[in-house]
Every structure is written in structure tokens, then in C-alpha cells.
Design a protein around this motif. Structure first.
Motif, PDB file in Angstrom:
ATOM      1  N   THR A  48       0.820  -1.211   0.000  1.00 31.89           N
ATOM      2  CA  THR A  48       0.000   0.000   0.000  1.00 31.89           C
ATOM      3  C   THR A  48       0.855   1.262   0.000  1.00 31.89           C
ATOM      4  OG1 THR A  48      -0.119  -0.073   2.424  1.00 31.89           O
ATOM      5  CG2 THR A  48      -1.931  -1.085   1.211  1.00 31.89           C
ATOM      6  N   ILE A  56       5.265   9.082  10.261  1.00 35.62           N
ATOM      7  CA  ILE A  56       4.712  10.066   9.339  1.00 35.62           C
ATOM      8  C   ILE A  56       4.762  11.450   9.990  1.00 35.62           C
ATOM      9  CG2 ILE A  56       2.635  10.734   8.037  1.00 35.62           C
ATOM     10  CD1 ILE A  56       1.857   7.712   8.075  1.00 35.62           C
ATOM     11  N   PRO A  57       5.281  12.459   9.267  1.00 33.77           N
ATOM     12  CA  PRO A  57       5.371  13.799   9.854  1.00 33.77           C
ATOM     13  C   PRO A  57       4.005  14.282  10.344  1.00 33.77           C
ATOM     14  CG  PRO A  57       6.457  13.735   7.698  1.00 33.77           C
ATOM     15  CD  PRO A  57       5.764  12.414   7.881  1.00 33.77           C
ATOM     16  N   TYR A  62       0.660  13.171  16.504  1.00 33.35           N
ATOM     17  CA  TYR A  62      -0.747  13.037  16.902  1.00 33.35           C
ATOM     18  C   TYR A  62      -1.043  11.594  17.314  1.00 33.35           C
ATOM     19  CZ  TYR A  62      -5.745  12.269  16.503  1.00 33.35           C
ATOM     20  OH  TYR A  62      -7.034  11.884  16.769  1.00 33.35           O
ATOM     21  N   PHE A 170      -4.892  -4.977   5.088  1.00 27.94           N
ATOM     22  CA  PHE A 170      -3.746  -4.091   4.868  1.00 27.94           C
ATOM     23  C   PHE A 170      -3.268  -3.395   6.126  1.00 27.94           C
ATOM     24  CE2 PHE A 170      -7.661  -1.745   4.038  1.00 27.94           C
ATOM     25  CZ  PHE A 170      -7.509  -0.660   4.894  1.00 27.94           C
TER      26      PHE A 170
ATOM     27  N   TYR B  15     -15.785  11.972   5.476  1.00 31.57           N
ATOM     28  CA  TYR B  15     -15.882  11.864   6.932  1.00 31.57           C
ATOM     29  C   TYR B  15     -16.102  13.254   7.550  1.00 31.57           C
ATOM     30  CZ  TYR B  15     -14.232   7.137   6.035  1.00 31.57           C
ATOM     31  OH  TYR B  15     -14.104   5.854   5.547  1.00 31.57           O
ATOM     32  N   ALA B  47       2.433  18.501   3.440  1.00 32.02           N
ATOM     33  CA  ALA B  47       3.250  18.524   4.663  1.00 32.02           C
ATOM     34  C   ALA B  47       3.443  17.134   5.248  1.00 32.02           C
ATOM     35  CB  ALA B  47       2.612  19.439   5.703  1.00 32.02           C
ATOM     36  N   THR B  48       2.423  16.266   5.131  1.00 34.99           N
ATOM     37  CA  THR B  48       2.523  14.944   5.744  1.00 34.99           C
ATOM     38  C   THR B  48       2.865  13.862   4.723  1.00 34.99           C
ATOM     39  OG1 THR B  48       0.127  14.617   5.453  1.00 34.99           O
ATOM     40  CG2 THR B  48       0.859  15.472   7.576  1.00 34.99           C
ATOM     41  N   SER B  50       0.911  12.817   2.469  1.00 29.88           N
ATOM     42  CA  SER B  50      -0.275  11.973   2.306  1.00 29.88           C
ATOM     43  C   SER B  50      -0.883  12.173   0.929  1.00 29.88           C
ATOM     44  CB  SER B  50      -1.333  12.329   3.348  1.00 29.88           C
ATOM     45  OG  SER B  50      -0.905  11.978   4.632  1.00 29.88           O
ATOM     46  N   ILE B  56      -5.062   5.505  -2.544  1.00 23.99           N
ATOM     47  CA  ILE B  56      -4.074   4.585  -1.986  1.00 23.99           C
ATOM     48  C   ILE B  56      -4.452   3.147  -2.364  1.00 23.99           C
ATOM     49  CG2 ILE B  56      -3.000   3.767   0.150  1.00 23.99           C
ATOM     50  CD1 ILE B  56      -3.680   6.537   1.365  1.00 23.99           C
ATOM     51  N   PRO B  57      -3.470   2.381  -2.896  1.00 26.57           N
ATOM     52  CA  PRO B  57      -3.791   1.004  -3.297  1.00 26.57           C
ATOM     53  C   PRO B  57      -4.384   0.210  -2.133  1.00 26.57           C
ATOM     54  CG  PRO B  57      -1.535   1.582  -3.943  1.00 26.57           C
ATOM     55  CD  PRO B  57      -2.053   2.715  -3.104  1.00 26.57           C
ATOM     56  N   VAL B  58      -5.306  -0.669  -2.411  1.00 27.58           N
ATOM     57  CA  VAL B  58      -5.964  -1.559  -1.447  1.00 27.58           C
ATOM     58  C   VAL B  58      -6.797  -0.761  -0.431  1.00 27.58           C
ATOM     59  CG1 VAL B  58      -5.745  -3.579   0.042  1.00 27.58           C
ATOM     60  CG2 VAL B  58      -3.966  -3.101  -1.655  1.00 27.58           C
ATOM     61  N   LYS B  59      -6.132   0.133   0.319  1.00 23.00           N
ATOM     62  CA  LYS B  59      -6.811   0.941   1.327  1.00 23.00           C
ATOM     63  C   LYS B  59      -7.908   1.795   0.692  1.00 23.00           C
ATOM     64  CE  LYS B  59      -3.924   2.479   4.581  1.00 23.00           C
ATOM     65  NZ  LYS B  59      -3.035   3.367   5.399  1.00 23.00           N
ATOM     66  N   TYR B  62     -11.067  -0.245   0.207  1.00 20.27           N
ATOM     67  CA  TYR B  62     -11.692  -0.436   1.522  1.00 20.27           C
ATOM     68  C   TYR B  62     -12.406   0.845   1.952  1.00 20.27           C
ATOM     69  CZ  TYR B  62     -12.186  -0.538   6.566  1.00 20.27           C
ATOM     70  OH  TYR B  62     -12.702  -0.430   7.832  1.00 20.27           O
ATOM     71  N   HIS B  65     -15.785   1.595   0.499  1.00 23.81           N
ATOM     72  CA  HIS B  65     -16.817   0.767   1.123  1.00 23.81           C
ATOM     73  C   HIS B  65     -17.118   1.253   2.540  1.00 23.81           C
ATOM     74  CE1 HIS B  65     -19.323  -2.640   1.933  1.00 23.81           C
ATOM     75  NE2 HIS B  65     -18.564  -3.031   2.929  1.00 23.81           N
ATOM     76  N   ASP B  66     -16.058   1.618   3.261  1.00 24.31           N
ATOM     77  CA  ASP B  66     -16.242   2.089   4.640  1.00 24.31           C
ATOM     78  C   ASP B  66     -17.091   3.366   4.686  1.00 24.31           C
ATOM     79  OD1 ASP B  66     -15.432   1.839   7.564  1.00 24.31           O
ATOM     80  OD2 ASP B  66     -14.716   3.866   7.134  1.00 24.31           O
ATOM     81  N   ARG B  69     -20.726   2.394   4.148  1.00 25.05           N
ATOM     82  CA  ARG B  69     -21.214   1.633   5.302  1.00 25.05           C
ATOM     83  C   ARG B  69     -21.382   2.538   6.520  1.00 25.05           C
ATOM     84  NH1 ARG B  69     -17.428  -3.070   6.534  1.00 25.05           N
ATOM     85  NH2 ARG B  69     -16.189  -1.378   7.401  1.00 25.05           N
ATOM     86  N   PHE B 170      -4.043  18.133  10.351  1.00 24.34           N
ATOM     87  CA  PHE B 170      -3.496  17.518   9.136  1.00 24.34           C
ATOM     88  C   PHE B 170      -4.535  16.737   8.349  1.00 24.34           C
ATOM     89  CE2 PHE B 170      -2.848  14.656  12.734  1.00 24.34           C
ATOM     90  CZ  PHE B 170      -3.454  13.496  12.270  1.00 24.34           C
ATOM     91  N   TRP B 183      -8.790  13.565  15.562  1.00 28.10           N
ATOM     92  CA  TRP B 183      -8.870  13.455  14.101  1.00 28.10           C
ATOM     93  C   TRP B 183      -9.835  12.353  13.715  1.00 28.10           C
ATOM     94  CZ3 TRP B 183      -5.365   9.798  11.090  1.00 28.10           C
ATOM     95  CH2 TRP B 183      -5.623   9.878   9.714  1.00 28.10           C
TER      96      TRP B 183
END
Lengths: 199, 199
Positions: A48, A56-57, A62, A170, B15, B47-48, B50, B56-59, B62, B65-66, B69, B170, B183
Motif C-alpha cells: 500500500t 509520518i510527519p 498526533y 492491509f 468523513y 506537509a505529511t 499523504s 491509496i492502493p488496497v486501502k 476499503y 466501502h467504509d 457503510r 493535518f 482526528w
């Protein structure tokens, strides 16, 4: 009887540890059993492109705080271990080896290993510590030492990780309930709602 | 009166949308007000290191779906929008502009914009859609169009994002309560426990 809950966990995962203290109670609410699956996150992070959370910065800082606070809010004994994270191959193999003989003993050992690392600060990354913890719960360190050195146990752990990835796992903790995937200790409440709405 | 809850959100965050439907009820349980902070995740992801979750692969699979749900389990109207994610500069500026005049109206608009995107599939990334939504809740589209083009509003959004990052924000949603950072929509339960244990 309804199907078991698949519980995937990596011994170096704090949220996996939190989940290990409550997964059986959650399953019992719905008359379910838990199947414990020790896995290794390393190969999954490669797939992944992830890194350990604390590296992770910004998010890492956090997360460290969130771990302690989560433990406090849920009354789980916790002390951020050092070193962290650690290699958990021996611990995972020990649980797999025991599962072939006695699944109940294997999950007891898993809970005890998690507690040793995250509540007592003992480095279960070292094989001798994993064996010492096993001995404390009445297992034979000598037998376990032989067991985790067996080629078929080594191969089985690799296979377990591959099988888990093939099912979309994952991260840790990761629960699969009746084909439905849930990632994270913070999804326990979702599992509960999901099973309630289903029944 | 106790301090307000700082609620940071990006309009493209599912979210964040879920949180927007429940943050005021959560705050009211503890006699708190909510301060709404529209932010942009782009600069924060830089900055992070991300990326948008769904990339993101695989995640990513998920997560999609999350999201559905989670909406279902919490009874929140939701339809995965397309395009997704979108640029949300106009929507964020519109809320900031309104906040100077009427904070209550600004948070109403924020909730309405979130709903338009995540429940009705309207692309609020387009300025004209954002203005149309504003008009539906009784605001003047013409005035708002001028407002979001003002240099001080543009500068303010940049400043808000920088201020948020300076406070450690972040992601989205991100809540700060009495200096304590939380978060994720899945931390609402933690905020509740934390405020209960404090009081």
C-alpha cells in the motif's frame, strides 16, 4: 452457530493490542467465536506504500498522543514501549505453532504477549522474551523454541500473510465478519452496529 | 461558559461531511458551541506526504466501502459523488465570507453545501453550484460572488489553512477541544468519553 470473526493483528500494533483486549467480549455479544490471525505489516505496507504511523510527519506525533489517550479512555493498561515498532516474527510464529495444538492456548499467549509489550514494556521482538512470556503461562519454552524454528511454521506465517493480503487485509487490527471487512480498533462500534442491524 | 469546539473540515472529505451532520449535537451534549473552520487538505497532504485516501492502493477500495457503510450505520444520507475529490476553494471562501456577517448563516451554508455534494451529487467544486446552493438557503448569489472574489477573503483562507497547520491539523474532520486534538469522525466517541471523564 454463526461464523467466527477473523481477527488479524500484528504484535507491534498498539491499536491491535487495544483490540486484543476487547475482541472476545465483542464476539461474545453476538455468540461468535474469534479466530486469531497473527500477521506481519511489513509486506502489507510495501503493497500500500504505507509506513509505520509514528514515522509520518505531524500525523506521527498526533498518533502517539492518540494511542495513550485511547488506552486511558477505554481503561486499557498501556505504556508506549521503547523500542517501537519491533520485529514480531518469533511472536507470530509462536502463536501459529500453538494454534495447531490448542487454539485457546494460542489466543491466551497472544493476549499475554501483547500485554507484555504494551503494558510491561518487555521487548517481545527478542525470541528469548517471547519464550519467557510463554513459560509464564505454563508453556514449554524448549518445545516452543523448536516449534518456531520449524520450516513449515515459517512457511505458514508467509502463507498467512499472503492469504490475508488476498482477502484485502492491509492493517492492524483488521476484522472480517461474514465477509465484511473492518479496519481499526475504532471500527468495533461499527461492527456492533452492523451486526445489530443485520440480526 | 466553556470554550467552543474548533471544527476543521474540507468540503471534499466524506468523513468531514458525516461529522458536519453531528458535530452540533455532540457539542450541545456538553453545552458547547461549534466554531466552523473550512480548510483545504491539499497543502496539508504536502506537509505529511499523504494522498487522498481513495487513491491509496488496497486501502482506497476499503475506504470507499467504509464510507458507504458508515453512512448507513449512522443513518446519514450519502451517495458517493462523482467527480471525487473536487477543488473546494469557492465553497470554503463562501463560508469564510459569510462568517464575518453571520456565523449561524455560515454554518448553515456549510451543512447545506456538504449535503448538496455528498447526498445530492451536485458538484460544489463549481463556483456556480456553490452560489446556487447559497441562493436556495436565502443568500444573495450576487453578493457572495463578489465576496469570494475579494483579496482579503482569498488571503484569509490561506491564513486559516496555515493557522490550522500550526495547530497540528493535518486531516478532515479535525476537532480541537480545550487544546486536545481529535482526528476523524470515528473520534466523536472519544471526544464524548474525554469530556465525560473531565467533568
Amino acid at each position: 452457530m454463526a461464523d467466527h470473526i477473523d481477527f488479524y493483528f500484528e504484535f507491534s500494533s498498539p491499536y491491535g493490542y487495544f483490540a486484543s483486549t476487547q475482541i472476545e467480549a465483542l464476539a461474545a455479544e453476538f455468540q461468535r467465536q474469534v479466530k486469531w490471525h497473527p500477521i506481519l505489516l511489513g509486506p502489507m505496507f510495501q503493497a500500500t506504500g504505507s509506513a509505520p504511523l509514528v514515522d509520518i510527519p505531524v500525523k506521527g506525533q498526533y498518533s502517539l498522543h492518540d494511542m495513550s489517550r485511547t488506552a486511558e479512555l477505554f481503561n486499557i493498561p498501556f505504556k508506549q514501549p521503547d523500542p517501537f515498532p519491533i520485529a514480531t516474527v518469533s511472536a507470530a510464529r509462536a502463536v501459529l505453532y500453538l494454534q495447531k495444538k490448542n487454539a485457546g492456548q494460542a489466543s491466551e499467549l497472544a493476549k499475554r504477549l501483547y500485554h507484555a509489550y504494551f503494558a510491561e514494556g518487555r521487548n517481545i521482538g527478542k525470541t528469548e522474551v517471547t519464550l519467557a512470556v510463554a513459560e509464564e503461562v505454563g508453556l514449554s519454552a524448549a518445545e516452543l523454541q523448536d516449534g518456531i524454528a520449524q520450516d513449515d511454521i515459517k512457511a505458514q506465517l508467509k502463507q498467512e500473510v499472503n492469504d490475508a493480503m488476498a482477502r484485502g487485509v492491509f492493517g492492524s487490527p483488521f476484522m472480517i465478519v461474514d465477509g465484511e471487512s473492518f479496519w481499526g480498533f475504532d471500527r468495533f462500534d461499527h461492527i456492533r452496529r452492523w451486526l445489530q442491524q443485520k440480526s
